[in-house]
Design a protein around this motif. Structure first.
Motif, mmCIF file in Angstrom:
data_model
loop_
_atom_site.group_PDB
_atom_site.id
_atom_site.type_symbol
_atom_site.label_atom_id
_atom_site.label_comp_id
_atom_site.label_asym_id
_atom_site.label_seq_id
_atom_site.Cartn_x
_atom_site.Cartn_y
_atom_site.Cartn_z
ATOM 1 N N CYS A 38 -1.555 5.522 -2.525
ATOM 2 C CA CYS A 38 -0.455 6.486 -2.611
ATOM 3 C C CYS A 38 0.322 6.549 -1.296
ATOM 4 C CB CYS A 38 -0.994 7.872 -2.974
ATOM 5 S SG CYS A 38 -1.901 7.836 -4.515
ATOM 6 N N ALA A 39 1.139 5.545 -1.076
ATOM 7 C CA ALA A 39 1.980 5.497 0.126
ATOM 8 C C ALA A 39 3.057 4.450 -0.080
ATOM 9 C CB ALA A 39 1.142 5.143 1.335
ATOM 10 N N LYS A 40 4.080 4.513 0.769
ATOM 11 C CA LYS A 40 5.153 3.506 0.677
ATOM 12 C C LYS A 40 4.694 2.235 1.386
ATOM 13 C CE LYS A 40 9.193 6.307 0.189
ATOM 14 N NZ LYS A 40 10.096 7.185 0.849
ATOM 15 N N PRO A 41 5.175 1.049 0.907
ATOM 16 C CA PRO A 41 4.765 -0.207 1.560
ATOM 17 C C PRO A 41 5.019 -0.184 3.071
ATOM 18 C CG PRO A 41 6.033 -0.680 -0.426
ATOM 19 C CD PRO A 41 6.053 0.812 -0.252
ATOM 20 N N THR A 42 6.126 0.429 3.504
ATOM 21 C CA THR A 42 6.435 0.433 4.945
ATOM 22 C C THR A 42 5.375 1.218 5.736
ATOM 23 O OG1 THR A 42 7.903 2.270 4.471
ATOM 24 C CG2 THR A 42 8.950 0.133 4.818
ATOM 25 N N ALA A 43 4.880 2.305 5.143
ATOM 26 C CA ALA A 43 3.857 3.110 5.824
ATOM 27 C C ALA A 43 2.539 2.343 5.912
ATOM 28 C CB ALA A 43 3.647 4.424 5.085
ATOM 29 N N ILE A 44 2.208 1.606 4.827
ATOM 30 C CA ILE A 44 0.961 0.823 4.825
ATOM 31 C C ILE A 44 1.079 -0.314 5.850
ATOM 32 C CG2 ILE A 44 -0.617 -0.544 3.410
ATOM 33 C CD1 ILE A 44 0.806 0.947 0.982
ATOM 34 N N LEU A 45 2.244 -0.966 5.817
ATOM 35 C CA LEU A 45 2.488 -2.075 6.745
ATOM 36 C C LEU A 45 2.312 -1.607 8.188
ATOM 37 C CD1 LEU A 45 3.319 -5.025 6.940
ATOM 38 C CD2 LEU A 45 5.702 -4.306 6.954
ATOM 39 N N SER A 46 2.886 -0.458 8.483
ATOM 40 C CA SER A 46 2.774 -0.013 9.874
ATOM 41 C C SER A 46 1.329 0.375 10.208
ATOM 42 C CB SER A 46 3.821 1.063 10.181
ATOM 43 O OG SER A 46 3.254 2.307 10.245
ATOM 44 N N HIS A 65 -9.477 -0.204 7.060
ATOM 45 C CA HIS A 65 -9.113 0.929 7.922
ATOM 46 C C HIS A 65 -7.773 1.528 7.529
ATOM 47 C CE1 HIS A 65 -11.890 0.186 11.603
ATOM 48 N NE2 HIS A 65 -12.528 0.153 10.461
ATOM 49 N N ALA A 66 -6.814 0.658 7.223
ATOM 50 C CA ALA A 66 -5.474 1.136 6.860
ATOM 51 C C ALA A 66 -5.565 1.988 5.598
ATOM 52 C CB ALA A 66 -4.525 -0.040 6.672
ATOM 53 N N CYS A 67 -6.443 1.562 4.694
ATOM 54 C CA CYS A 67 -6.626 2.269 3.421
ATOM 55 C C CYS A 67 -7.141 3.693 3.626
ATOM 56 C CB CYS A 67 -7.655 1.514 2.585
ATOM 57 S SG CYS A 67 -6.956 0.874 1.093
ATOM 58 N N GLN A 68 -7.959 3.870 4.645
ATOM 59 C CA GLN A 68 -8.556 5.193 4.892
ATOM 60 C C GLN A 68 -7.504 6.245 5.255
ATOM 61 O OE1 GLN A 68 -11.559 4.483 7.848
ATOM 62 N NE2 GLN A 68 -12.848 3.339 6.429
ATOM 63 N N LYS A 69 -6.333 5.760 5.632
ATOM 64 C CA LYS A 69 -5.288 6.695 6.064
ATOM 65 C C LYS A 69 -4.502 7.286 4.891
ATOM 66 C CE LYS A 69 -4.953 4.746 10.583
ATOM 67 N NZ LYS A 69 -4.519 3.567 11.300
ATOM 68 N N PHE A 70 -4.672 6.727 3.689
ATOM 69 C CA PHE A 70 -3.893 7.196 2.532
ATOM 70 C C PHE A 70 -4.828 7.480 1.354
ATOM 71 C CE2 PHE A 70 -1.528 4.021 4.988
ATOM 72 C CZ PHE A 70 -0.452 4.776 5.418
ATOM 73 N N ARG A 71 -4.270 8.253 0.423
ATOM 74 C CA ARG A 71 -5.047 8.525 -0.781
ATOM 75 C C ARG A 71 -5.000 7.289 -1.680
ATOM 76 N NH1 ARG A 71 -4.373 11.106 -5.621
ATOM 77 N NH2 ARG A 71 -2.124 11.303 -5.306
ATOM 78 N N CYS A 72 -6.163 6.912 -2.237
ATOM 79 C CA CYS A 72 -6.228 5.724 -3.090
ATOM 80 C C CYS A 72 -6.834 6.087 -4.426
ATOM 81 C CB CYS A 72 -7.155 4.683 -2.471
ATOM 82 S SG CYS A 72 -6.399 3.712 -1.218
ATOM 83 N N ILE A 73 -6.311 5.494 -5.506
ATOM 84 C CA ILE A 73 -6.923 5.709 -6.818
ATOM 85 C C ILE A 73 -8.245 4.944 -6.863
ATOM 86 C CG2 ILE A 73 -6.646 5.276 -9.318
ATOM 87 C CD1 ILE A 73 -3.545 5.728 -8.671
ATOM 88 N N ASN A 74 -8.222 3.690 -6.366
ATOM 89 C CA ASN A 74 -9.441 2.884 -6.315
ATOM 90 C C ASN A 74 -9.417 2.101 -4.999
ATOM 91 O OD1 ASN A 74 -11.349 0.811 -6.525
ATOM 92 N ND2 ASN A 74 -11.172 0.720 -8.758
ATOM 93 N N ARG A 75 -10.188 2.583 -4.043
ATOM 94 C CA ARG A 75 -10.113 2.046 -2.693
ATOM 95 C C ARG A 75 -10.523 0.567 -2.625
ATOM 96 N NH1 ARG A 75 -13.778 2.705 1.388
ATOM 97 N NH2 ARG A 75 -12.841 2.131 3.360
ATOM 98 N N GLU A 76 -11.634 0.211 -3.282
ATOM 99 C CA GLU A 76 -12.121 -1.175 -3.222
ATOM 100 C C GLU A 76 -11.112 -2.135 -3.847
ATOM 101 O OE1 GLU A 76 -14.001 1.387 -4.185
ATOM 102 O OE2 GLU A 76 -15.425 1.485 -2.514
ATOM 103 N N LYS A 77 -10.550 -1.707 -4.986
ATOM 104 C CA LYS A 77 -9.565 -2.557 -5.672
ATOM 105 C C LYS A 77 -8.329 -2.746 -4.772
ATOM 106 C CE LYS A 77 -6.502 -2.671 -9.669
ATOM 107 N NZ LYS A 77 -5.841 -1.847 -10.685
ATOM 108 N N THR A 78 -7.937 -1.672 -4.096
ATOM 109 C CA THR A 78 -6.751 -1.726 -3.240
ATOM 110 C C THR A 78 -6.964 -2.681 -2.067
ATOM 111 O OG1 THR A 78 -6.263 0.545 -3.835
ATOM 112 C CG2 THR A 78 -5.196 -0.293 -1.844
ATOM 113 N N ILE A 79 -8.140 -2.603 -1.448
ATOM 114 C CA ILE A 79 -8.441 -3.503 -0.312
ATOM 115 C C ILE A 79 -8.439 -4.952 -0.792
ATOM 116 C CG2 ILE A 79 -10.195 -4.169 1.390
ATOM 117 C CD1 ILE A 79 -11.099 -1.147 1.291
ATOM 118 N N ALA A 80 -9.100 -5.190 -1.936
ATOM 119 C CA ALA A 80 -9.162 -6.551 -2.477
ATOM 120 C C ALA A 80 -7.765 -7.063 -2.797
ATOM 121 C CB ALA A 80 -10.046 -6.580 -3.719
#
Ligand SMILES: [Mg+2]
Length: 211
Positions: A38-46, A65-80
């Motif tokens: 749950c974040a904009k690509p620019t925020a994740i990129l930074s 680590h970047a993932c920990q900064k935002f809310r995720c529906i599925n953290r493992e899937k997002t990292i992968a």
């Protein structure tokens, strides 16, 4: 000049590494959005770029680590998803247009060609193989720090005097200054004018220089 051995840097010398890395991270950020972060690509990129700045490019936990900064529906899937998009971008990695031709010509002329690079050996070979350039180099010397001692050891390892060695690279602090201190001749690639003997904007300039 009496050059026998040419040592070549990889990153931003054989291929535009910085451009590639920024494209790959952008693609990763977009994939992470599609995977439910749950974040904009620019925020994740930074956030990813901050991680790279903090831990270096060879660290494996950037996306985590970047993932920990935002809310995720599925953290493992997002990292992968980020990792897959990053690695898929690697399929489009290309060397600078004149790199292969120049290395082939230098090899044909009998120069000993080596890689002198900072980083992790397998990762650096991965790049050489992907770029289709691995066959030109007899050996890759990969170190954690390009110091004067590193360059002194290179000349010894290939059985040449330092003055018979040419180092080609884009960084003054890593490829030029310490190599010169070891007695190498040097060529700065796409860099500002410096203490290097040669300043080149394309690798093919080496052919004219070495004539
Ligand atoms: Mg470099």
């Amino acid at each position: 000049m009496n050059i026998r051995a040419i040592f070549c840097d990889i990153d931003d010398t054989l291929f535009p590494t910085s451009e590639f890395a920024s494209r790959a991270r952008k693609n990763a950020a977009m994939a992470m959005v599609r995977a439910g972060i749950c974040a904009k690509p620019t925020a994740i990129l930074s956030a990813i770029e901050k991680e790279v700045e903090m831990h270096g490019s060879n660290y494996s936990g950037h996306f985590d680590h970047a993932c920990q900064k935002f809310r995720c529906i599925n953290r493992e899937k997002t990292i992968a998803a980020g990792i897959v998009a990053y690695h898929n971008t690697k399929l489009g990695m290309k060397p600078y247009p004149d790199a292969a031709k120049t290395l082939a010509q230098l090899q044909k002329r009998g120069y000993l060609l080596y890689v002198a690079s900072e980083g992790r050996p397998i990762k650096q070979w991965d790049k050489l193989i992907r770029l289709g350039l691995s066959q030109y180099f007899s050996k890759a010397f990969v170190t954690t720090e390009k110091s004067k001692a590193f360059y002194v050891s290179l000349a010894k390892a290939v059985g040449c005097k330092p003055c018979e060695c040419l180092m080609v690279g884009n960084r003054l602090d890593k490829d030029i200054t310490p190599a010169k201190l070891a007695g190498f001749q040097t060529a700065i690639f796409k860099g500002r004018k410096s203490e290097a003997e040669f300043s080149i904007n394309s690798l093919s300039r080496l052919i004219a220089i070495l004539k």
